[in-house]
Motif scaffolding. Structure first.
Motif, short mmCIF file in Angstrom:
data_model
loop_
_atom_site.label_atom_id
_atom_site.label_comp_id
_atom_site.label_asym_id
_atom_site.label_seq_id
_atom_site.Cartn_x
_atom_site.Cartn_y
_atom_site.Cartn_z
N ASN A 123 4.54 56.66 32.12
CA ASN A 123 5.96 56.88 32.40
C ASN A 123 6.77 57.07 31.13
OD1 ASN A 123 5.57 54.27 31.54
ND2 ASN A 123 7.19 53.39 32.81
N ILE A 124 6.14 57.59 30.07
CA ILE A 124 6.79 57.73 28.77
C ILE A 124 8.03 58.61 28.86
CG2 ILE A 124 5.40 59.73 28.08
CD1 ILE A 124 6.40 56.82 25.77
N THR A 125 9.05 58.28 28.11
CA THR A 125 10.27 59.09 28.03
C THR A 125 10.53 59.41 26.56
OG1 THR A 125 11.62 57.08 27.90
CG2 THR A 125 11.27 58.06 30.10
N GLY A 126 11.58 60.17 26.32
CA GLY A 126 11.93 60.53 24.96
C GLY A 126 11.24 61.81 24.52
N LYS A 127 11.49 62.20 23.28
CA LYS A 127 10.88 63.41 22.74
C LYS A 127 10.74 63.28 21.23
CE LYS A 127 15.29 65.90 22.43
NZ LYS A 127 16.01 67.13 22.83
N GLY A 128 9.94 64.17 20.67
CA GLY A 128 9.72 64.17 19.22
C GLY A 128 9.17 62.85 18.75
N GLN A 129 9.73 62.32 17.67
CA GLN A 129 9.27 61.06 17.10
C GLN A 129 9.70 59.86 17.94
OE1 GLN A 129 7.38 60.52 13.99
NE2 GLN A 129 6.92 62.63 14.57
N GLY A 130 10.56 60.08 18.91
CA GLY A 130 11.01 58.99 19.78
C GLY A 130 10.22 58.90 21.06
N ARG A 131 8.95 59.31 21.01
CA ARG A 131 8.13 59.33 22.23
C ARG A 131 6.77 58.69 21.95
NH1 ARG A 131 8.13 62.30 27.12
NH2 ARG A 131 6.03 62.72 27.91
N GLY A 132 6.68 57.39 22.18
CA GLY A 132 5.39 56.70 22.02
C GLY A 132 4.97 56.60 20.57
N ASN A 133 5.84 56.14 19.72
CA ASN A 133 5.57 56.13 18.28
C ASN A 133 5.00 54.79 17.84
OD1 ASN A 133 5.70 56.38 15.44
ND2 ASN A 133 7.46 57.75 15.60
N SER A 134 3.90 54.85 17.08
CA SER A 134 3.33 53.68 16.40
C SER A 134 2.56 54.21 15.20
CB SER A 134 2.43 52.88 17.34
OG SER A 134 1.93 51.71 16.71
N GLY A 135 1.75 53.40 14.59
CA GLY A 135 0.96 53.86 13.46
C GLY A 135 -0.09 52.84 13.10
N ILE A 136 -1.16 53.33 12.50
CA ILE A 136 -2.26 52.48 12.03
C ILE A 136 -2.26 52.60 10.51
CG2 ILE A 136 -4.74 52.08 12.10
CD1 ILE A 136 -4.63 53.67 14.83
N PHE A 137 -1.94 51.50 9.83
CA PHE A 137 -1.85 51.53 8.37
C PHE A 137 -3.17 51.05 7.77
CE2 PHE A 137 2.49 52.01 9.45
CZ PHE A 137 3.13 52.57 8.35
N LEU A 138 -3.82 51.94 7.05
CA LEU A 138 -5.10 51.65 6.40
C LEU A 138 -4.81 50.89 5.11
CD1 LEU A 138 -6.53 55.25 6.86
CD2 LEU A 138 -6.57 53.35 8.51
N GLN A 139 -5.44 49.72 4.96
CA GLN A 139 -5.18 48.80 3.86
C GLN A 139 -3.69 48.42 3.80
OE1 GLN A 139 -7.26 50.76 0.36
NE2 GLN A 139 -8.33 48.79 0.44
N GLY A 140 -3.00 48.53 4.92
CA GLY A 140 -1.59 48.19 4.98
C GLY A 140 -0.69 49.14 4.20
N MET A 141 -1.24 50.29 3.75
CA MET A 141 -0.52 51.17 2.83
C MET A 141 -0.36 52.60 3.33
SD MET A 141 -0.09 49.16 0.08
CE MET A 141 0.15 50.22 -1.34
N TYR A 142 -1.34 53.10 4.06
CA TYR A 142 -1.42 54.52 4.35
C TYR A 142 -1.49 54.72 5.87
CZ TYR A 142 -3.16 53.86 -0.41
OH TYR A 142 -3.32 53.45 -1.72
N GLU A 143 -0.51 55.45 6.43
CA GLU A 143 -0.37 55.50 7.89
C GLU A 143 -1.08 56.68 8.53
OE1 GLU A 143 3.06 55.66 11.41
OE2 GLU A 143 3.64 55.89 9.30
N LEU A 144 -1.94 56.34 9.49
CA LEU A 144 -2.49 57.31 10.43
C LEU A 144 -1.58 57.27 11.65
CD1 LEU A 144 -4.62 59.19 11.69
CD2 LEU A 144 -5.99 57.14 12.21
N GLN A 145 -0.93 58.38 11.95
CA GLN A 145 0.13 58.39 12.95
C GLN A 145 -0.41 58.24 14.38
OE1 GLN A 145 3.09 57.83 13.56
NE2 GLN A 145 4.38 59.63 13.89
N VAL A 146 0.30 57.46 15.16
CA VAL A 146 0.08 57.34 16.61
C VAL A 146 1.37 57.81 17.28
CG1 VAL A 146 -0.22 55.72 18.51
CG2 VAL A 146 -1.57 55.45 16.42
N LEU A 147 1.25 58.79 18.17
CA LEU A 147 2.42 59.39 18.80
C LEU A 147 1.96 60.15 20.04
CD1 LEU A 147 5.57 59.96 18.13
CD2 LEU A 147 4.76 62.24 17.48
N ASP A 148 2.85 60.29 21.02
CA ASP A 148 2.54 61.17 22.14
C ASP A 148 2.78 62.61 21.71
OD1 ASP A 148 1.97 62.31 24.54
OD2 ASP A 148 3.95 61.95 25.39
N SER A 149 1.70 63.30 21.38
CA SER A 149 1.79 64.70 20.97
C SER A 149 1.32 65.64 22.07
CB SER A 149 0.96 64.93 19.70
OG SER A 149 1.53 64.24 18.61
#
Length: 261
Positions: A123-149
């Motif tokens: 039931n996700i809403t929103g668009k662009g970066q405001g749609r299911g946004n999270s991230g996985i930070f490798l070594q707490g420094m470098y982000e692998l993006q999580v998003l509804d694309s």
């Protein structure tokens, strides 16, 4: 004694090379190669039991970061620590609690293979970066993006599978909301010079739903929302999951394990 040594040297020299009739030196042919000359038996690879995708089991040498029961392997993000307070569900998943901030693994890592599964709510809403946004930070420094694309356009280096604000994914292989996505990550930690610059920068390969989206990508530096990557000298670091401030429905995770390389 000296004469005896001299005779031995002369005999050895004679066995190595000889003079031909025209005065040219002739050398022996290289020894013929045999199959066994390029083989080694030890050390043998460690035997492990592979995981089973049907039952969501990890390889036998993996460190289980989430087994479907609790977040005991995690803590609050940042330096203060404390229990991770995201919501663990009865179906063996856990869900982002945006009021509780980021969470990170208690254990720190350098080189690793990471497996993590995530789901955008149906039931996700929103668009662009405001749609299911999270991230996985490798070594707490470098982000692998999580998003509804899935049928949701945004800047190329900010969609799912990107190294955020640095490297776009090679392809968009996003599953529709309500279905599980899988990241398999092979990460090589950076090596630093004494002055804090990279001797060897971090490298990452990412498979999204079994498809390569980052192919031995060089990470340029830290993930910055505003500005460009910075090179910050560091050691081992955690896996951090982001509690993003967008207003869309929160993301869920399951079946997370890591193997140190």
């Amino acid at each position: 004694m000296k004469k005896s040594i001299f005779k031995v040297v002369m005999l050895l020299s004679a066995s190595i090379c000889v003079l031909t009739a025209n005065g040219q030196t002739s050398y022996p042919e290289p020894e013929a190669m045999r199959p066994g000359m390029s083989e080694f038996w030890l050390p043998q690879p460690t035997v492990i039991t592979p995981g089973d995708i049907k039952t969501n089991t990890a390889p036998s040498d993996a460190i289980i970061l989430f087994d479907g029961k609790d977040l005991s392997a995690w803590e609050k993000g940042g330096k203060d620590g404390g229990p991770a307070e995201w919501t663990v569900n009865s179906d063996g998943t856990f869900t982002v609690d945006k009021k509780k901030g980021d969470i990170q693994t208690k254990q720190k890592f350098e080189n690793f293979q990471l497996h993590i599964e995530w789901r955008i709510p149906e039931n996700i809403t929103g668009k662009g970066q405001g749609r299911g946004n999270s991230g996985i930070f490798l070594q707490g420094m470098y982000e692998l993006q999580v998003l509804d694309s899935y049928q949701n356009e945004t800047y190329a280096n900010g969609q799912a599978g990107s190294i955020y604000k640095q490297s776009k994914p090679l392809v968009n292989v996003m599953r529709k909301p309500g279905e599980w996505n899988v990241y398999d990550v092979i990460y090589t930690a950076p090596v630093f010079k004494e002055d804090g610059t990279y001797r060897i920068p971090p490298q990452v390969t990412v498979l999204h739903n079994g498809v390569v989206v980052q192919n031995n990508t060089t990470i340029l530096g830290t993930t910055e929302y505003i500005g460009f990557p910075r090179v910050v000298k560091h050691g081992a670091g955690p896996i951090m999951l982001q509690s993003h401030g967008d207003r869309s429905e929160p993301i869920s995770f399951r079946n997370i394990w890591i193997r140190e390389l």
